[in-house]
Design an enzyme around this catalytic site. Structure first.
Site, PDB file in Angstrom:
ATOM      1  N   GLU A  19       0.989  -1.259   0.123  1.00 34.72           N
ATOM      2  CA  GLU A  19       0.295  -0.297   0.233  1.00 34.72           C
ATOM      3  C   GLU A  19       1.286   1.027  -0.185  1.00 34.72           C
ATOM      4  OE1 GLU A  19      -2.815  -0.391  -0.213  1.00 34.72           O
ATOM      5  OE2 GLU A  19      -3.302  -2.557  -0.350  1.00 34.72           O
TER       6      GLU A  19
ATOM      7  N   HIS B  36       1.418   2.464  -3.625  1.00 38.74           N
ATOM      8  CA  HIS B  36       0.227   2.875  -4.107  1.00 38.74           C
ATOM      9  C   HIS B  36       0.597   4.361  -3.772  1.00 38.74           C
ATOM     10  CE1 HIS B  36      -1.680  -0.348  -6.148  1.00 38.74           C
ATOM     11  NE2 HIS B  36      -2.135  -0.732  -4.954  1.00 38.74           N
TER      12      HIS B  36
END
Length: 444
Positions: free
Chosen positions: A20, A23
């Site tokens: 994550e 991202h």
């Protein structure tokens, strides 16, 4: 059980959070507003909002994390705020944000492998046992005591490195060229031709079936009981046994059996102590065995004396090998998936969270290096899985963007909705198979 669950939670939490973060970092570089970055799921235990308006949260269930972005402008947003929405970004930027998660996992794997190479690990030397007469290794001329020094022109220092270099040929079939150092120190080349192996999660060791296995370790005295025959004869912890009676280079099991046969009879034992051979005479004490027969015991504990090597590389070599190992693992994973699709490899090899948790606990118990290697492998798996062109995964979004690039405009909403349904069905089927395999292994 608690230790295994903790090792699993740490592994999954670290790897998914790093995914994550990939991202997040690229989203911020592209000017997308990130509303929340959560470590864990469920109830928020602690939160903090940074100067960019991103809420950083620590949640109750530590099994990963997520990034929540501003997907579309909200009513009343000015033009500057509207331009921070994900769906307002161009195709290249959206693709980069989606791709960043899997790439982050692959980068992490490369760094973990590089760290292991740089720190160094103690591994068994690649010294081979005598292969069975009809095996591939025997037919190629492999002999007991041969040491593998290179596979397909790639130098190897240890058994672990040799196994990795041979993995593709052994599982998929093919030829492998081995550089061998014989027990006499001579350099030889051996060519082995492998047929595709039957890859099963609980199947036979394909290396051993080919006749390639580690030489049996010598018995090593790890402890001596006070006042018993072993101590009286002069045996000491650290002694490596190289001869017992008439047995030369015995295994631990063979030594135990020889001692049992010599109850109250003198038995010569030759050991290596500080590199020099020493011969001692011990008289095993007669005792009654489980079947009522008289057997001999000398009161020592035996371990295994494996020849070990320290595998360590410099900074540049470590980074290069880390990247190479990651690429090789990705390629091997994709090949195995392809062989599963065409039926060459059993679907029983698909593992789920139960098996992963079990491996997390096992590697954590073995040691830090084994656990780091496990993290690297699972990080590659997460990266590869998320790149599959399945709707709902990162690879599915990239597939949509490729179609958008070809069409010159976004795909219709109906296509997107149908794709989501298909993706949900595929993922449900995959998870069902993984759980079925997990529990089959657990209860079999």
């Amino acid at each position: 059980m608690l230790f295994t669950l903790l090792a699993f939670a740490i592994a999954l939490g670290v790897l998914i959070t790093f995914h994550e973060l990939g991202h997040y970092w690229v989203a911020r570089l592209c000017g997308v507003r990130v509303l929340r970055f959560s470590v864990g799921f469920g109830k928020v235990l602690a939160r903090r909002t940074d100067r960019h308006g991103t809420e950083w949260a620590l949640s109750a269930i530590p099994l990963g994390g997520y990034v929540k972005m501003l997907d579309d402008p909200q009513p009343g947003d000015d033009s500057a705020m509207a331009e921070q929405a994900f769906n307002r970004k161009n195709l290249k930027q959206r693709s980069a944000i989606v791709l960043a998660g899997p790439v982050a996992n692959l980068v992490l794997a490369a760094l973990l492998y590089a760290g292991l190479n740089l720190a160094g690990t103690s591994e068994p030397a690649a010294i081979l046992a005598a292969p069975p007469p009809s095996s591939i290794a025997a037919q190629a001329g492999i002999l007991a005591g041969d040491r593998i020094t290179a596979v397909n022109q790639q130098a190897v220092q240890s058994w672990n490195e040799a196994r990795w270099q041979l993995l593709d040929a052994i599982t998929g079939g093919g030829q492998a060229q081995l550089q061998i150092e014989t027990a006499n120190g001579l350099q030889r080349e051996r060519s082995l031709q492998f047929a595709p192996g039957d890859v099963e999660p609980d199947g036979a060791d394909l290396m051993a079936e080919a006749g390639l296995s580690l030489a049996a370790p010598k018995p090593k005295v790890t402890a001596v009981n006070p006042g018993e025959p072993g101590e009286q004869a002069g045996l000491a912890a650290g002694d490596v046994v190289i001869r017992v009676g008439e047995l030369d280079q015995p295994t631990a099991g063979a030594m135990v059996e020889e001692v049992k046969k010599h109850a109250d009879q003198p038995l010569s034992i030759t050991v290596l102590r500080d590199g020099a051979p020493t011969t001692l005479t011990v008289v095993p004490q007669a005792q009654s065995g489980q079947d009522g027969q008289t057997i001999g015991r000398i009161g020592v504990m035996l371990g295994a004396d494996f020849p070990m090597v320290m595998v360590r590389y410099g900074l540049l070599d470590s980074l290069t090998r880390g990247v190479s190992r990651t690429i090789d693992t990705v390629w091997f994973s994709l090949k195995m998936m392809g062989r599963m699709i065409v039926g060459d490899v059993s679907l029983r090899n698909v593992s789920g969270p139960v098996t992963i948790a079990d491996y997390a606990g096992q590697t954590a118990r073995i040691g830090f290096a084994a656990y780091i290697g496990f993290l690297a492998l699972i990080s590659v798996s997460i990266g590869v899985l998320n790149l599959l062109p399945i709707p709902m995964l990162d690879g599915g979004h990239l597939m949509y963007y490729i179609i958008e690039a070809v069409r010159g405009r976004p795909i219709p909403e109906k296509w997107h909705e149908n794709g989501q349904r298909i993706g949900l069905g595929l993922l449900a089927a995959l998870m069902s198979l993984a759980f079925f395999n997990d529990f089959s292994r657990l209860f079999s």
